[in-house]
Scaffold this active site. Structure first.
Site, PDB file in Angstrom:
ATOM      1  N   CYS A 160       1.057  -1.378  -0.040  1.00  0.00           N
ATOM      2  CA  CYS A 160      -0.173   0.054  -0.075  1.00  0.00           C
ATOM      3  C   CYS A 160       0.909   1.374   0.091  1.00  0.00           C
ATOM      4  O   CYS A 160       1.406   1.564  -1.031  1.00  0.00           O
ATOM      5  CB  CYS A 160      -1.199  -0.056   1.156  1.00  0.00           C
ATOM      6  SG  CYS A 160      -2.229   1.129   1.027  1.00  0.00           S
ATOM      7  N   HIS A 161       0.954   2.041   1.103  1.00  0.00           N
ATOM      8  CA  HIS A 161       1.785   3.262   1.311  1.00  0.00           C
ATOM      9  C   HIS A 161       3.204   2.648   1.820  1.00  0.00           C
ATOM     10  O   HIS A 161       3.922   3.574   1.817  1.00  0.00           O
ATOM     11  CB  HIS A 161       1.312   4.258   1.935  1.00  0.00           C
ATOM     12  CG  HIS A 161       0.013   5.107   1.274  1.00  0.00           C
ATOM     13  ND1 HIS A 161      -1.235   4.491   1.396  1.00  0.00           N
ATOM     14  CD2 HIS A 161      -0.074   6.048   0.220  1.00  0.00           C
ATOM     15  CE1 HIS A 161      -2.194   5.441   0.847  1.00  0.00           C
ATOM     16  NE2 HIS A 161      -1.341   6.354   0.048  1.00  0.00           N
ATOM     17  N   GLU A 185      -5.425   6.820  -4.909  1.00  0.00           N
ATOM     18  CA  GLU A 185      -5.164   8.019  -3.964  1.00  0.00           C
ATOM     19  C   GLU A 185      -6.317   9.198  -4.299  1.00  0.00           C
ATOM     20  O   GLU A 185      -6.768   9.794  -3.566  1.00  0.00           O
ATOM     21  CB  GLU A 185      -3.823   8.640  -4.256  1.00  0.00           C
ATOM     22  CG  GLU A 185      -3.408   9.722  -3.163  1.00  0.00           C
ATOM     23  CD  GLU A 185      -2.892   8.688  -1.974  1.00  0.00           C
ATOM     24  OE1 GLU A 185      -3.949   8.818  -1.163  1.00  0.00           O
ATOM     25  OE2 GLU A 185      -1.810   8.372  -1.738  1.00  0.00           O
TER      26      GLU A 185
END
Length: 231
Positions: free
Chosen positions: A131-132, A162
């Protein structure tokens, strides 16, 4: 000796100027941790500043998450995570960068953590992120000066995702775009759909739904038989 997995967590708890809190995304640790425990691996935690990192995304209705945070050893370990400078790459087989939007603010500049991950990788270990979490990969360089992600397939939270969560103008940069600038070969699927990829001991996943698969791919990488030397 059992394999050792080091979860790398953000220490950043503020979501830009939104007034909202953030931190590491609990399911992106809880579900992979269950996979690693089932494989007999040991688990440890590091965060950018050490101590107790902020959390986000906890869902008590998810039994895996509930069990994870009900475990007294896990609670104790998360309350006093190590700082990167306290650890040695020689002690770990995997560095697993968990996501959560906080990662976007402090993982890219976490130079000691990047050096730790590079050390694990260069001694034959696996670097993973979901993910991030790949924000932690953008500035990892190897001994030859190249970026870790250069020329490798990489999956990460996408620009489209996003935009879908309304944070394109909040995050300090677009993660997919930054990784592409570093030479990563971005691979992705539809928004919030499971997608993960392994390429040369770098394992990455697109979003929270991909966390479990990332862990499974890490295990596959670690358990793969070594190639026999050429005759």
């Amino acid at each position: 000796m059992p394999k050792k997995v080091l979860f790398a967590l953000t220490s950043h708890g503020t979501l830009g100027d939104t007034g909202r809190s953030t931190g590491f995304y609990v399911p992106e640790v809880a579900h992979p941790a269950a996979v690693f425990r089932a494989a007999g691996y040991e688990i440890a935690y590091v965060s950018v500043r050490g101590g107790e990192p902020p959390r986000d995304g906890y869902n008590a209705e998810d039994q895996v998450q509930a069990d994870f945070l009900a475990d007294p050893d896990t609670v104790a370990a998360l309350s006093r995570t190590a700082a990167p400078g306290e650890l040695s790459a020689d002690d770990y087989d995997v560095v697993f960068y968990a996501g959560g939007h906080g990662a976007m603010w402090d993982l890219p500049g976490a130079t000691e953590l990047a050096a730790l991950a590079a050390g694990v990788y260069e001694r034959g270990g696996v670097v993973a992120a979901v993910c991030h979490g790949p924000a932690g990969l953008v500035n990892i360089r190897l001994g030859d000066g190249s970026y870790l992600v250069e020329g490798k397939q990489v999956s990460t939270f996408t620009n489209e995702e996003e935009q879908a969560v309304g944070l394109t103008e909040v995050v300090p940069f677009l993660l997919e775009s930054r990784l592409a600038e570093r030479g990563a070969k971005i691979t992705k699927t539809g928004n919030f759909t499971e997608h993960a990829v392994a390429d040369q001991r770098l394992v990455t996943g697109q979003n929270p739904a991909s966390a479990l698969r990332v862990a499974e791919l890490v295990v596959e990488q670690l358990e793969a038989p070594l190639e026999a030397p050429a005759a």
